[in-house]
Enzyme design. Structure first.
Site, PDB file in Angstrom:
ATOM      1  N   GLU A   1      50.737  94.693 -15.844  1.00 34.39           N
ATOM      2  CA  GLU A   1      52.146  94.564 -15.451  1.00 34.39           C
ATOM      3  C   GLU A   1      52.289  94.166 -13.988  1.00 34.39           C
ATOM      4  O   GLU A   1      53.342  94.351 -13.379  1.00 34.39           O
ATOM      5  CB  GLU A   1      52.899  95.856 -15.773  1.00 34.39           C
ATOM      6  CG  GLU A   1      52.762  96.284 -17.236  1.00 34.39           C
ATOM      7  CD  GLU A   1      53.971  95.992 -18.118  1.00 34.39           C
ATOM      8  OE1 GLU A   1      55.092  95.991 -17.611  1.00 34.39           O
ATOM      9  OE2 GLU A   1      53.781  95.766 -19.330  1.00 34.39           O
TER      10      GLU A   1
ATOM     11  N   HIS B   1      56.247 102.324 -14.651  1.00 33.34           N
ATOM     12  CA  HIS B   1      55.434 101.577 -13.673  1.00 33.34           C
ATOM     13  C   HIS B   1      55.199 102.481 -12.470  1.00 33.34           C
ATOM     14  O   HIS B   1      56.041 103.336 -12.152  1.00 33.34           O
ATOM     15  CB  HIS B   1      56.167 100.319 -13.164  1.00 33.34           C
ATOM     16  CG  HIS B   1      56.303  99.232 -14.173  1.00 33.34           C
ATOM     17  ND1 HIS B   1      57.479  98.536 -14.367  1.00 33.34           N
ATOM     18  CD2 HIS B   1      55.416  98.707 -15.039  1.00 33.34           C
ATOM     19  CE1 HIS B   1      57.305  97.623 -15.306  1.00 33.34           C
ATOM     20  NE2 HIS B   1      56.062  97.706 -15.741  1.00 33.34           N
TER      21      HIS B   1
ATOM     22  N   CYS C   1      61.570  96.467  -7.939  1.00 34.53           N
ATOM     23  CA  CYS C   1      61.262  95.714  -9.174  1.00 34.53           C
ATOM     24  C   CYS C   1      61.619  94.242  -9.011  1.00 34.53           C
ATOM     25  O   CYS C   1      61.019  93.381  -9.644  1.00 34.53           O
ATOM     26  CB  CYS C   1      62.088  96.228 -10.350  1.00 34.53           C
ATOM     27  SG  CYS C   1      61.816  97.949 -10.737  1.00 34.53           S
TER      28      CYS C   1
HETATM   29  O1  SUG Z   1      60.041  96.071 -18.068  1.00 30.15           O
HETATM   30  N1  SUG Z   1      63.542  96.369 -18.155  1.00 30.15           N
HETATM   31  C1  SUG Z   1      62.330  96.152 -17.400  1.00 30.15           C
HETATM   32  C2  SUG Z   1      62.456  96.756 -16.028  1.00 30.15           C
HETATM   33  C3  SUG Z   1      61.301  96.383 -15.130  1.00 30.15           C
HETATM   34  C4  SUG Z   1      61.259  97.156 -13.867  1.00 30.15           C
HETATM   35  N2  SUG Z   1      60.201  96.726 -13.060  1.00 30.15           N
HETATM   36  C5  SUG Z   1      59.471  97.496 -12.231  1.00 30.15           C
HETATM   37  N3  SUG Z   1      59.498  98.796 -12.291  1.00 30.15           N
HETATM   38  N4  SUG Z   1      58.686  96.913 -11.407  1.00 30.15           N
HETATM   39  C6  SUG Z   1      61.098  96.700 -18.124  1.00 30.15           C
HETATM   40  O2  SUG Z   1      61.221  97.763 -18.732  1.00 30.15           O
HETATM   41  C7  SUG Z   1      65.034  96.049 -20.049  1.00 30.15           C
HETATM   42  C8  SUG Z   1      65.595  94.896 -20.854  1.00 30.15           C
HETATM   43  C9  SUG Z   1      66.603  95.329 -21.869  1.00 30.15           C
HETATM   44  O3  SUG Z   1      66.515  96.433 -22.369  1.00 30.15           O
HETATM   45  O4  SUG Z   1      67.511  94.524 -22.178  1.00 30.15           O
HETATM   46  C10 SUG Z   1      63.765  95.703 -19.298  1.00 30.15           C
HETATM   47  O5  SUG Z   1      63.017  94.849 -19.711  1.00 30.15           O
END
Ligand code: SUG
Length: 459
Positions: A181, A258, A382
């Protein structure tokens, strides 16, 4: 702190620009915000403007700030790969909406905005061949995110194009157990940006361990140790420059999907929750030892946030650790925190304590409204990919990607021209979204000076 045009080596934040299909589809099991906003109406225009305002706020602090463009969504090529054919793209969309609505929503996610998951980057000071190394994340553990990898690779190759300075790897192969990731699980520590760094990789599980040895998890672990090791190896890190640390099951089970949801590092500072890792005290002692070993006479400034001050659940709710920690001047850092941190009294009190406590260089806190992204589990950190670059490497980049007084208003106008103010998951089958998105992206890639990075023809 150097600006994008200065001669010093510095960290550049590349922020993901929110795409026109930003919506709440509840696609990320284990990410509490994503699941709890499933089906809510989003405001893509507001989301993109909030993201741009964060970029401008950092640029105004004197920090070099650049932008990464959104991906084409709906991802028509993916729908076709899943067997939806049709004379027109609208036919493909209609067939997917009828027969596989869940797949359609996965191909419409604007999740590429969270570029902390786009790739892992090793600066030229640390790699074996003196070039900046990039490995796009495979994002194998979530279907909607796995569709990002190919476009991410194309975009990065187009921006970091000069082979004298930049080297691009293939993503780590393998099925979802070998998930990578990217930078969200990677932190680099050094006395300053120009020094050789200690690279710390956080993982949730070991893909090749016997099932009996796997942590007992309610929510999925997304990062495999083997994937992190592959990245460190490919980027040519020396053994004394890389450390691998395991997330705690308690953290993952509370919604820490994460590492950047429970710890943040910058230069020689690590701010972390005491329950972040499996045996946190031992992990932190090992990191301190590795850092002092790499930089004789220097210590890693580790700031422990105790559970009695902030529970794991409040850490996830406030996203305090998803703040960006940035260097304003030697020995002076700022916390770029989500607005939610200022609204939860216990978190606000902790931030006030942190900036008044003379034991760390964090001197300021800036609270930023990113609610549209936050409702999908994406805070300030993020939304950005950190790339440490020398002056010569910065000069090799396309001029249009920098956020400044000239580009910011143009990008704001572009968002206002192309983005909707309301999008519900049921709108994703609207064929107009295809042309709206393509027109927006075509105009953007010209504005940023990137040429055609998309799988469709620019008009
Ligand atoms: O991968 N949310 C992302 C958020 C990513 C956050 N990134 C970091 N922590 N670096 C994920 O979970 C939600 C999309 C939705 O539900 O429509 C989503 O993909």
């Amino acid at each position: 702190m150097p600006s994008s045009s200065s001669t010093a080596t510095c960290e550049v934040n590349f922020d993901g620009l929110v795409g026109p299909t930003h919506n709440y589809a509840g696609l990320s099991y284990g990410n509490i915000a994503s699941i709890s906003h499933r089906g809510a109406a989003s405001n893509p225009r507001r989301a993109a403007l909030q993201g741009l305002a964060k970029m401008k706020a950092l640029a105004d602090l004197g920090l070099p700030q650049a932008v990464l463009p959104p991906h084409e969504r709906p991802a028509l090529s993916v729908l076709r790969a899943f067997g939806f054919f049709g004379k027109t793209d609208a036919d493909v969309l209609a067939a997917a909406a009828k027969h596989a609505p869940a797949l359609l929503s996965a191909t419409c996610s604007a999740s590429a905005m969270w570029v902390a998951n786009a790739a892992t980057v090793t600066p030229s000071s640390d790699s074996a061949d003196g070039r900046v190394h990039f490995t796009p994340a495979n994002l194998a553990s979530k279907l909607h995110r796995s569709f990002e990898t190919s476009q991410t690779a194309r975009t990065l190759r187009s921006i970091f194009a000069n082979p004298e300075h930049f080297f691009h790897h293939e993503p780590v192969p393998g099925p979802h157990l070998f998930g990578d990731e990217g930078a969200a699980n990677h932190t680099r520590f050094a006395p300053s940006a120009a020094h050789r760094g200690l690279h710390v990789y956080a993982y949730g599980h070991q893909a090749l361990a016997h099932p009996a040895g796997q942590p007992l998890l309610r929510f999925p672990s997304r990062q495999a140790l083997e994937a992190s090791e592959a990245v460190a190896r490919a980027h040519g890190l020396r053994a004394d420059q890389a450390a691998f640390i395991q997330q705690s099951a308690a953290a993952i089970n509370t919604g820490v999907f994460h590492n950047d949801v429970i710890a943040v590092g910058n230069d020689d500072v690590l701010l972390y929750h005491e329950n972040a890792y499996k045996n946190t005290p031992k992990v932190v002692a090992a990191l301190r030892a590795a850092y002092s070993n790499l930089h004789h006479g220097h210590t890693l400034n580790t700031v422990r946030v105790p559970a009695r001050r902030l529970s794991l659940a409040d850490a996830v709710r406030s996203y305090l650790f998803n703040s960006q920690l940035v260097t304003l001047a030697p020995g002076k850092m700022a916390l770029i925190a989500p607005a939610e941190c200022a609204e939860i009294p216990s978190v606000r009190a902790y931030v006030d304590h942190l900036i008044s406590d003379g034991k760390n260089p964090i001197a300021e806190a800036h609270f930023i409204d990113l609610r549209e992204s936050m409702s999908n589990g994406g805070g300030p950190a993020c939304l950005r990919l950190r790339v440490t670059l020398t002056a010569a490497e910065r000069i090799a980049l396309p001029a249009g990607i920098w956020i400044n007084d000239d580009t910011y208003p143009r990008l704001v106008a572009w968002v206002k021209k192309h983005y909707r103010e309301k999008l519900s998951p049921s709108d994703l089958c609207d064929p107009n979204l295809i042309t709206e998105s393509r027109n927006a992206l075509a105009e953007l890639s010209i504005m940023l000076g990137l040429g055609n990075i998309y799988p469709f023809q620019l008009n």
